[in-house]
Design a protein around this motif. Structure first.
Motif: not given
Length: 403
Positions: A39-45, A284-285
């Motif tokens: 959730v905190l990674g580049d794929g979401v937030l 993981i995005t």
């Protein structure tokens, strides 16, 4: 780095607050950190921004695996290994290569990878990790031989899988020199360092010239672990075999050192493990999850529910294990830090299929963490006495048995 530290501290505080509930239910702190990273990674937030090639990612995954193997090794001594090697020997001598082959067959026919790349994926996903089956390994009601089997197998198979990973990677890269001599030297050097350093340190403390004070006793094993890590790095010895061998050596020759370090060491290993899971989750995005396609997801599912169970069933024919014990061993072949580290090695190798291999490895590890860390408490309770399990669980179990 400040943002990453803040994110880790916040998720760690949340994990502490729900840890009591997690120990009694299918809620998993490992899954919590994985999902939080996603959730905190580049794929979401986009709060935690990391790339697979970042040095921090590989270093943290390597340190996490090293600390986990070091503390796992301390749970068994050489006497335990020598007297109860029959079952781990089956898992390592037959189960590991069979899991590799069955996984490779799935990668070749389902995903369409070449045989070399398929065998490479099989080697990456063959090692198991007891961290995500902690409730089973740590439950004293589970038969000791089963707990020891899972612990010893997972500690040794990381290092045993490494030569296969490097050989298949060299073939995939088109190299004429497989460097088999160098690989053998790395494995041997790792074992040598893992045995020699703790033995010398413990013998020094047992002489009349040295003695550790009570407050400093937990730091003795920590210093041993750091020295093993440093020498392994300097000599290019296999760090994972060195870590597990060092833990076993401490357990064999330094019972006092093991007892003083046990709780402290488990906390250190837990911190590294959770930090590595947060970073891995950030890698993981949604794009990665979608890129593998339905064939990739089917491969990941079959790698967990077919490859390991088939290999274990064949390996433990006429072994004396009960059906329940064989089922537990077959199911708990979770993929963890060794697979993460090996997947990152392949990603940085530059081979043509590096991205595809990493994606397949990543989704398999994600599924494994979510499934195995959430079901360990349920399976472990199957070994509890009836009076010590919740009423709903005992009633459900009686209905399933037809009592």
């Amino acid at each position: 780095m400040v943002t990453l530290l803040t994110a880790f501290a916040g998720v760690l505080l949340l994990a502490v607050l729900v840890s009591s509930l997690a120990h009694r239910t299918i809620l998993s702190t490992a899954a919590l950190f994985l999902v939080a990273g996603f959730v905190l990674g580049d794929g979401v937030l986009g709060v935690v921004s990391v790339r697979p090639g970042d040095e921090l990612v590989g270093t943290l995954a390597e340190l996490a695996l090293f600390t986990v193997l070091f503390t796992d090794g301390m749970r068994v001594g050489w006497k335990d290994l020598r007297t109860a090697w029959r079952l781990p020997g089956r898992a390592l001598g037959w189960g590991l290569p069979l899991t590799l082959v069955v996984t490779a067959v799935g990668a070749h026919y389902l995903v369409g990878l070449g045989w070399v790349e398929s065998l490479l994926i099989g080697a990456i996903l063959a090692p198991t990790d007891p961290v995500f089956a902690a409730a089973l390994v740590g439950n004293e009601k589970v038969p000791p031989r089963l707990r020891q089997l899972l612990n010893v197998e997972s500690g040794v198979n990381d290092g045993l899988a490494l030569p296969f990973v490097m050989v298949f990677l060299a073939v995939a890269a088109g190299s004429d020199d497989l460097h088999l001599g160098e690989l053998g030297l790395e494995l041997g050097m790792g074992v040598l360092i893992g045995v020699a350093v703790p033995w010398l340190a413990i013998k020094l403390e047992q002489t009349r010239w040295f003695a550790a004070s009570t407050p400093y006793e937990p730091l003795n094993a920590l210093a041993i672990g750091l020295l093993v890590l440093a020498l392994g790095k300097a000599t290019h010895g296999n760090l994972f075999l060195a870590a597990f061998a060092a833990g076993i050596t401490v357990a064999t020759f330094g019972e006092r050192q093991r007892e003083s370090f046990e709780h402290f060491g488990e906390l250190i290993a837990e911190l590294f493990k959770l930090a590595a899971l947060l970073l891995f989750g950030a890698l993981i995005t949604p794009a990665l999850l979608g890129a593998v396609g339905w064939r990739g997801w089917l491969f990941a599912v079959l790698a967990l529910v077919l490859a390991r169970p088939i290999a274990i069933w064949l390996s433990f024919l006429r072994s004396g294990l009960s059906v329940r014990e064989q089922a537990a061993v077959a199911w708990f072949g979770p993929k963890g830090f060794a697979s993460v580290v090996y997947g990152l090695i392949v990603l940085a190798s530059g081979i043509a299929t590096a991205q595809q291999v990493f994606q397949l490895v990543a989704v398999t590890i994600v599924l494994s963490i979510l499934l195995h860390s959430s079901t360990d408490i349920v399976v472990a309770r199957g070994f509890d006495d009836e009076r010590e399990v919740p009423a709903w669980f005992g009633g459900a179990r009686r209905r399933l048995r037809g009592d």
